[in-house]
Scaffold this motif. Structure first.
Motif, short mmCIF file in Angstrom:
data_model
loop_
_atom_site.label_atom_id
_atom_site.label_comp_id
_atom_site.label_asym_id
_atom_site.label_seq_id
_atom_site.Cartn_x
_atom_site.Cartn_y
_atom_site.Cartn_z
N GLU A 58 48.14 28.69 33.81
CA GLU A 58 47.50 29.53 34.81
C GLU A 58 47.45 30.98 34.34
OE1 GLU A 58 48.77 27.06 38.80
OE2 GLU A 58 49.93 28.81 38.25
N MET A 59 46.24 31.44 34.00
CA MET A 59 46.07 32.81 33.55
C MET A 59 44.91 33.42 34.33
SD MET A 59 46.85 32.22 29.47
CE MET A 59 45.37 32.95 29.01
N LEU A 60 45.18 34.52 35.01
CA LEU A 60 44.19 35.15 35.87
C LEU A 60 44.01 36.60 35.44
CD1 LEU A 60 42.56 34.29 38.37
CD2 LEU A 60 44.32 35.33 39.76
N GLU A 61 42.76 37.00 35.28
CA GLU A 61 42.44 38.36 34.88
C GLU A 61 41.77 39.08 36.05
OE1 GLU A 61 39.69 40.59 31.52
OE2 GLU A 61 39.87 38.42 31.54
N HIS A 62 42.32 40.22 36.42
CA HIS A 62 41.77 41.02 37.52
C HIS A 62 40.64 41.87 36.98
CE1 HIS A 62 42.07 44.90 39.95
NE2 HIS A 62 41.51 44.02 40.76
N LEU A 63 39.47 41.77 37.63
CA LEU A 63 38.31 42.54 37.18
C LEU A 63 38.09 43.78 38.02
CD1 LEU A 63 35.88 39.56 36.48
CD2 LEU A 63 37.35 40.78 34.86
N ASP A 64 38.04 43.61 39.36
CA ASP A 64 37.77 44.75 40.23
C ASP A 64 38.12 44.39 41.66
OD1 ASP A 64 37.02 47.31 40.87
OD2 ASP A 64 35.02 47.16 40.02
N MET A 65 38.19 45.43 42.49
CA MET A 65 38.51 45.25 43.91
C MET A 65 37.59 46.15 44.72
SD MET A 65 42.20 45.82 45.82
CE MET A 65 43.04 44.92 44.56
N PHE A 66 36.99 45.58 45.76
CA PHE A 66 36.06 46.34 46.60
C PHE A 66 36.44 46.20 48.07
CE2 PHE A 66 33.40 45.27 42.94
CZ PHE A 66 32.91 46.51 42.60
N VAL A 67 36.30 47.29 48.81
CA VAL A 67 36.39 47.25 50.27
C VAL A 67 34.95 47.20 50.75
CG1 VAL A 67 37.11 48.46 52.34
CG2 VAL A 67 38.54 48.55 50.30
N TYR A 68 34.58 46.09 51.40
CA TYR A 68 33.20 45.93 51.84
C TYR A 68 32.86 46.80 53.03
CZ TYR A 68 32.71 41.97 48.75
OH TYR A 68 32.65 41.19 47.64
N ASN A 69 33.68 46.67 54.05
CA ASN A 69 33.40 47.38 55.28
C ASN A 69 34.73 47.64 55.96
OD1 ASN A 69 32.59 48.32 57.76
ND2 ASN A 69 30.97 46.81 58.01
N ILE A 70 35.08 48.89 56.13
CA ILE A 70 36.38 49.23 56.72
C ILE A 70 36.47 48.68 58.14
CG2 ILE A 70 37.85 51.13 57.47
CD1 ILE A 70 36.88 52.67 55.03
N ALA A 71 35.36 48.68 58.88
CA ALA A 71 35.39 48.15 60.24
C ALA A 71 35.64 46.64 60.24
CB ALA A 71 34.08 48.46 60.96
N ASP A 72 35.06 45.91 59.27
CA ASP A 72 35.26 44.46 59.20
C ASP A 72 36.59 44.10 58.56
OD1 ASP A 72 32.84 44.05 60.35
OD2 ASP A 72 31.78 43.72 58.46
N GLU A 73 37.24 45.07 57.93
CA GLU A 73 38.52 44.87 57.25
C GLU A 73 38.45 43.72 56.25
OE1 GLU A 73 41.16 44.38 60.58
OE2 GLU A 73 41.58 46.50 60.63
N SER B 153 41.06 32.62 33.16
CA SER B 153 40.96 32.40 31.72
C SER B 153 41.99 31.38 31.23
CB SER B 153 41.13 33.72 30.97
OG SER B 153 42.37 34.32 31.32
N GLY B 154 42.60 30.66 32.15
CA GLY B 154 43.61 29.67 31.80
C GLY B 154 42.99 28.33 31.45
N PHE B 155 43.83 27.29 31.50
CA PHE B 155 43.41 25.95 31.13
C PHE B 155 43.32 25.01 32.32
CE2 PHE B 155 45.66 27.67 27.38
CZ PHE B 155 44.57 27.75 26.53
N LYS B 156 43.55 25.52 33.52
CA LYS B 156 43.47 24.68 34.71
C LYS B 156 43.06 25.52 35.91
CE LYS B 156 47.18 23.70 36.96
NZ LYS B 156 48.06 23.72 37.94
N ASN B 157 42.59 24.83 36.94
CA ASN B 157 42.24 25.51 38.17
C ASN B 157 43.50 26.12 38.79
OD1 ASN B 157 39.60 24.69 37.89
ND2 ASN B 157 39.83 22.92 39.22
N ILE B 158 43.34 27.27 39.41
CA ILE B 158 44.46 27.93 40.08
C ILE B 158 44.25 27.80 41.58
CG2 ILE B 158 45.60 30.14 40.52
CD1 ILE B 158 44.77 30.99 37.69
N THR B 159 45.21 27.16 42.23
CA THR B 159 45.15 27.01 43.69
C THR B 159 46.19 27.92 44.31
OG1 THR B 159 44.39 24.74 43.47
CG2 THR B 159 45.26 25.39 45.61
N MET B 160 45.72 28.82 45.15
CA MET B 160 46.61 29.79 45.79
C MET B 160 47.30 29.12 46.99
SD MET B 160 44.24 33.21 45.72
CE MET B 160 43.00 32.49 46.77
N SER B 161 48.60 29.32 47.11
CA SER B 161 49.31 28.81 48.28
C SER B 161 49.72 29.94 49.22
CB SER B 161 50.54 28.02 47.85
OG SER B 161 51.46 28.85 47.17
#
Length: 158
Positions: free
Chosen positions: A54-69, A78-86
């Motif tokens: 499990e290898m994850l590369e962070h690209l960017d972070m955006f706040v879409y709408n402060i009101a919608d939070e 970039s790993g060798f398997k799917n990453i499932t978040m718990s």
């Protein structure tokens, strides 16, 4: 004097029989425990292999709408398997429910079946519906995967 006693040979046979029976019971019980520990070691090795894959590369972070939070975190698996978040932790606070975060592809479609899986070798977006006091001050996000790996994403933008 007429005494009747057990001969030394018979008493030695009885002692040896008791000792052998006791060792047999002990060996049988300890074998079950050893096999149980062996399975635990096998499972631990498999879990470690999953974590390494499990290898994850962070690209960017955006706040879409402060009101919608709503916050979008773009990542590439970039790993060798799917990453499932718990579990997802934002600034040290655990997301209240699994519905507070999900994954969608770059075209904006939710990724099936559970919307928590980042496909291997794909760029995806983790969408976070954050009900916090201020979504503009997200310092870090911690992702816990189903295999137990912890991936930290730090927001370096001010």
């Amino acid at each position: 004097m007429n005494r009747r006693a057990v001969s030394e040979i018979i008493s030695a046979v009885i002692v040896i029989t008791v000792v052998v029976a006791g060792l047999g019971i002990y060996t049988g019980l300890s074998q079950q425990r050893i096999l149980g520990d062996t399975l635990s070691v096998k499972e631990t090795i498999e879990q470690q292999n999953n974590r390494i894959s499990e290898m994850l590369e962070h690209l960017d972070m955006f706040v879409y709408n402060i009101a919608d939070e709503e916050v979008g975190i773009f990542v590439h698996n970039s790993g060798f398997k799917n990453i499932t978040m718990s579990q997802l932790i934002v600034n040290g606070t655990v997301a209240e429910s699994p519905s507070n975060f999900y994954v969608r592809d770059l075209s904006g479609l939710d990724i099936a079946p559970d919307n928590k899986t980042i496909p291997v070798r794909k760029t995806s977006e983790i969408v976070l519906d954050y009900d916090g006091t201020s979504i503009t001050n997200i310092a870090n996000i911690v992702i816990r995967t189903e295999s137990g790996k912890i991936i930290q994403i730090t927001n370096n933008t001010d």
